[in-house]
Design a protein around this motif. Structure first.
Motif, mmCIF file in Angstrom:
data_model
loop_
_atom_site.group_PDB
_atom_site.id
_atom_site.type_symbol
_atom_site.label_atom_id
_atom_site.label_comp_id
_atom_site.label_asym_id
_atom_site.label_seq_id
_atom_site.Cartn_x
_atom_site.Cartn_y
_atom_site.Cartn_z
ATOM 1 N N LYS A 89 0.949 -1.194 -0.005
ATOM 2 C CA LYS A 89 -0.172 -0.094 0.158
ATOM 3 C C LYS A 89 0.972 1.057 -0.021
ATOM 4 C CE LYS A 89 -4.025 0.439 1.829
ATOM 5 N NZ LYS A 89 -5.172 0.507 2.678
ATOM 6 N N VAL A 90 1.924 0.925 0.100
ATOM 7 C CA VAL A 90 3.057 2.203 0.248
ATOM 8 C C VAL A 90 3.674 2.254 -0.943
ATOM 9 C CG1 VAL A 90 5.262 3.330 1.315
ATOM 10 C CG2 VAL A 90 3.605 1.790 2.652
ATOM 11 N N HIS A 91 3.416 3.819 -1.400
ATOM 12 C CA HIS A 91 3.706 4.210 -2.846
ATOM 13 C C HIS A 91 5.348 4.666 -2.773
ATOM 14 C CE1 HIS A 91 3.265 5.946 -6.944
ATOM 15 N NE2 HIS A 91 4.167 7.272 -6.294
ATOM 16 N N GLY A 92 5.626 5.106 -1.432
ATOM 17 C CA GLY A 92 6.874 5.755 -1.426
ATOM 18 C C GLY A 92 6.896 6.312 0.035
ATOM 19 N N ALA A 93 8.477 6.534 0.275
ATOM 20 C CA ALA A 93 8.644 7.047 1.815
ATOM 21 C C ALA A 93 9.677 8.270 1.334
ATOM 22 C CB ALA A 93 9.309 6.110 2.665
ATOM 23 N N LEU A 94 9.399 9.458 1.886
ATOM 24 C CA LEU A 94 10.426 10.358 2.449
ATOM 25 C C LEU A 94 11.017 10.364 3.821
ATOM 26 C CD1 LEU A 94 11.961 13.206 1.216
ATOM 27 C CD2 LEU A 94 10.068 14.297 1.900
ATOM 28 N N LEU A 95 12.438 10.168 3.705
ATOM 29 C CA LEU A 95 12.730 9.900 5.216
ATOM 30 C C LEU A 95 13.885 11.019 5.653
ATOM 31 C CD1 LEU A 95 13.575 6.054 4.529
ATOM 32 C CD2 LEU A 95 11.309 7.001 5.698
ATOM 33 N N VAL A 96 13.489 11.765 6.543
ATOM 34 C CA VAL A 96 14.386 12.752 6.799
ATOM 35 C C VAL A 96 15.007 12.758 7.976
ATOM 36 C CG1 VAL A 96 14.230 15.360 6.910
ATOM 37 C CG2 VAL A 96 12.537 14.302 5.159
ATOM 38 N N ALA A 97 16.368 12.904 8.102
ATOM 39 C CA ALA A 97 17.021 13.046 9.326
ATOM 40 C C ALA A 97 16.705 11.894 10.118
ATOM 41 C CB ALA A 97 16.924 14.472 9.994
ATOM 42 N N PRO A 98 17.149 10.745 9.728
ATOM 43 C CA PRO A 98 16.970 9.525 10.819
ATOM 44 C C PRO A 98 17.608 9.938 11.945
ATOM 45 C CG PRO A 98 18.465 8.961 9.031
ATOM 46 C CD PRO A 98 17.865 10.432 8.578
ATOM 47 N N GLY A 99 17.135 9.087 13.159
ATOM 48 C CA GLY A 99 17.719 9.105 14.413
ATOM 49 C C GLY A 99 18.386 7.717 14.478
ATOM 50 N N ASP A 100 19.750 8.011 14.946
ATOM 51 C CA ASP A 100 20.686 6.808 14.873
ATOM 52 C C ASP A 100 20.406 6.315 16.282
ATOM 53 O OD1 ASP A 100 22.521 4.568 15.115
ATOM 54 O OD2 ASP A 100 24.093 5.927 14.248
ATOM 55 N N VAL A 101 19.421 5.252 16.642
ATOM 56 C CA VAL A 101 19.130 4.861 17.837
ATOM 57 C C VAL A 101 20.153 3.888 18.602
ATOM 58 C CG1 VAL A 101 16.448 5.197 17.756
ATOM 59 C CG2 VAL A 101 17.613 3.040 16.998
ATOM 60 N N GLN A 102 21.122 3.622 17.855
ATOM 61 C CA GLN A 102 22.223 2.669 18.022
ATOM 62 C C GLN A 102 23.550 3.479 18.736
ATOM 63 O OE1 GLN A 102 21.386 -0.964 15.134
ATOM 64 N NE2 GLN A 102 23.101 0.140 14.577
ATOM 65 N N ARG A 103 23.497 4.869 18.466
ATOM 66 C CA ARG A 103 24.553 5.706 19.168
ATOM 67 C C ARG A 103 24.060 5.703 20.752
ATOM 68 N NH1 ARG A 103 25.082 11.204 15.649
ATOM 69 N NH2 ARG A 103 26.085 11.741 17.766
ATOM 70 N N PRO A 104 25.020 5.443 21.422
ATOM 71 C CA PRO A 104 24.770 5.459 22.953
ATOM 72 C C PRO A 104 24.077 6.630 23.460
ATOM 73 C CG PRO A 104 26.906 4.636 22.474
ATOM 74 C CD PRO A 104 26.221 5.313 21.299
ATOM 75 N N GLU A 105 24.309 7.906 23.040
ATOM 76 C CA GLU A 105 23.874 8.940 23.619
ATOM 77 C C GLU A 105 22.338 9.197 23.147
ATOM 78 O OE1 GLU A 105 26.231 10.436 19.961
ATOM 79 O OE2 GLU A 105 26.422 8.951 21.524
ATOM 80 N N VAL A 106 21.827 8.617 22.152
ATOM 81 C CA VAL A 106 20.446 8.472 21.657
ATOM 82 C C VAL A 106 19.778 7.398 22.255
ATOM 83 C CG1 VAL A 106 18.779 8.109 19.563
ATOM 84 C CG2 VAL A 106 21.148 9.302 19.460
ATOM 85 N N ASP A 146 22.003 14.874 0.054
ATOM 86 C CA ASP A 146 22.631 15.644 1.121
ATOM 87 C C ASP A 146 21.970 16.846 1.398
ATOM 88 O OD1 ASP A 146 24.373 17.150 2.263
ATOM 89 O OD2 ASP A 146 26.172 16.783 1.040
ATOM 90 N N GLY A 147 21.623 16.920 2.469
ATOM 91 C CA GLY A 147 20.648 18.082 3.080
ATOM 92 C C GLY A 147 21.562 19.420 3.354
ATOM 93 N N GLY A 148 22.903 19.372 3.160
ATOM 94 C CA GLY A 148 23.520 20.438 3.680
ATOM 95 C C GLY A 148 23.883 20.422 5.073
ATOM 96 N N HIS A 149 24.137 21.673 5.825
ATOM 97 C CA HIS A 149 24.043 21.729 7.042
ATOM 98 C C HIS A 149 22.928 22.226 7.603
ATOM 99 C CE1 HIS A 149 28.434 21.573 5.692
ATOM 100 N NE2 HIS A 149 28.849 21.200 6.864
ATOM 101 N N LYS A 150 22.246 21.611 7.995
ATOM 102 C CA LYS A 150 20.808 21.816 8.619
ATOM 103 C C LYS A 150 20.553 21.178 9.780
ATOM 104 C CE LYS A 150 18.536 22.917 4.234
ATOM 105 N NZ LYS A 150 19.548 22.698 3.201
ATOM 106 N N GLY A 151 21.538 20.940 10.600
ATOM 107 C CA GLY A 151 20.970 20.218 11.966
ATOM 108 C C GLY A 151 20.487 19.023 11.702
ATOM 109 N N HIS A 152 19.207 18.863 12.491
ATOM 110 C CA HIS A 152 18.561 17.921 12.475
ATOM 111 C C HIS A 152 17.187 18.036 11.769
ATOM 112 C CE1 HIS A 152 17.132 13.897 14.155
ATOM 113 N NE2 HIS A 152 16.103 14.602 15.025
ATOM 114 N N ILE A 153 17.050 18.901 10.746
ATOM 115 C CA ILE A 153 16.239 19.195 9.840
ATOM 116 C C ILE A 153 14.931 19.096 10.339
ATOM 117 C CG2 ILE A 153 15.336 18.665 7.495
ATOM 118 C CD1 ILE A 153 17.629 16.940 6.938
ATOM 119 N N ASN A 154 14.938 20.461 11.502
ATOM 120 C CA ASN A 154 13.679 20.305 12.239
ATOM 121 C C ASN A 154 13.295 21.863 12.182
ATOM 122 O OD1 ASN A 154 15.706 21.094 14.103
ATOM 123 N ND2 ASN A 154 15.463 19.517 15.498
ATOM 124 N N ALA A 155 12.608 22.215 13.369
ATOM 125 C CA ALA A 155 12.245 23.677 13.497
ATOM 126 C C ALA A 155 13.425 24.323 13.962
ATOM 127 C CB ALA A 155 10.854 23.676 14.654
#
Length: 180
Positions: free
Chosen positions: A85-102, A150-159
């Motif tokens: 049912k999924v036509h496609g996905a736009l995935l933005v700034a994935p959070g790396d949940v394997q990094r200890p601090e995350v 490549d989104g450039g230098h946009k931090g976490h691509i959030n507000a």
């Protein structure tokens, strides 16, 4: 495609009023997949909720995920029988949940599902995202079979990135929706 079939998948703590996902929801009528607990996300609960929304949708859907929402999309895709049912996905700034601090804040989400996604996907990563290195984002894109942007230098691509309604991201979504 109906605007309500564009499913917004926010990350941990939801997307606030200045976040591009919230602005897209207001301006375009996209549907935010509401989760029971935005502060203490449980992978199984979030995945079950996404499954419910996808199954209930009348027609194909497009996933628009940010941060933990990207990790959710991959986990859900690895376990659902409704990925067609999924036509496609736009995935933005994935959070790396394997990094200890995350992982310290978001428990139970590792390991990340790394199988090839069964639908077209575009992954936008930032060069200075505090929650996922560019190298990790590129690795996820490769594993998931997603086109990396490549989104450039946009931090976490959030507000906090000062993107407003992020027209560049909306253009990527439009291109993804027009793929056959």
């Amino acid at each position: 495609m109906k605007s309500s079939n564009i499913l917004l998948l926010p990350g941990w703590q939801n997307s606030g009023p200045g976040h591009w996902q919230s602005l897209w929801e207001q301006r375009h009528g996209y549907q935010r997949v509401q989760q029971h607990d935005w502060m203490r996300p449980l992978r199984g609960d979030w995945s079950a909720r996404l499954e419910e929304v996808v199954v209930d949708a009348d027609g194909p859907v497009v996933l628009v995920a940010h941060s933990l929402g990207c990790i959710l999309a991959a986990w859900w895709a690895a376990h659902s029988r409704h990925t067609a049912k999924v036509h496609g996905a736009l995935l933005v700034a994935p959070g790396d949940v394997q990094r200890p601090e995350v992982a310290a804040h978001i428990r139970g989400w590792a390991p990340i599902a790394r199988q090839r996604l069964p639908f077209p996907a575009v992954l936008v990563g930032s060069r200075n995202d505090p929650y996922c290195s560019r190298e990790s984002a590129e690795g996820l894109a490769r594993d998931w079979g997603a086109r990396f942007v490549d989104g450039g230098h946009k931090g976490h691509i959030n507000a906090e990135s000062g993107l407003g309604d992020w027209p560049e991201g909306h253009a990527l979504l439009g291109a993804l929706m027009n793929k056959d």
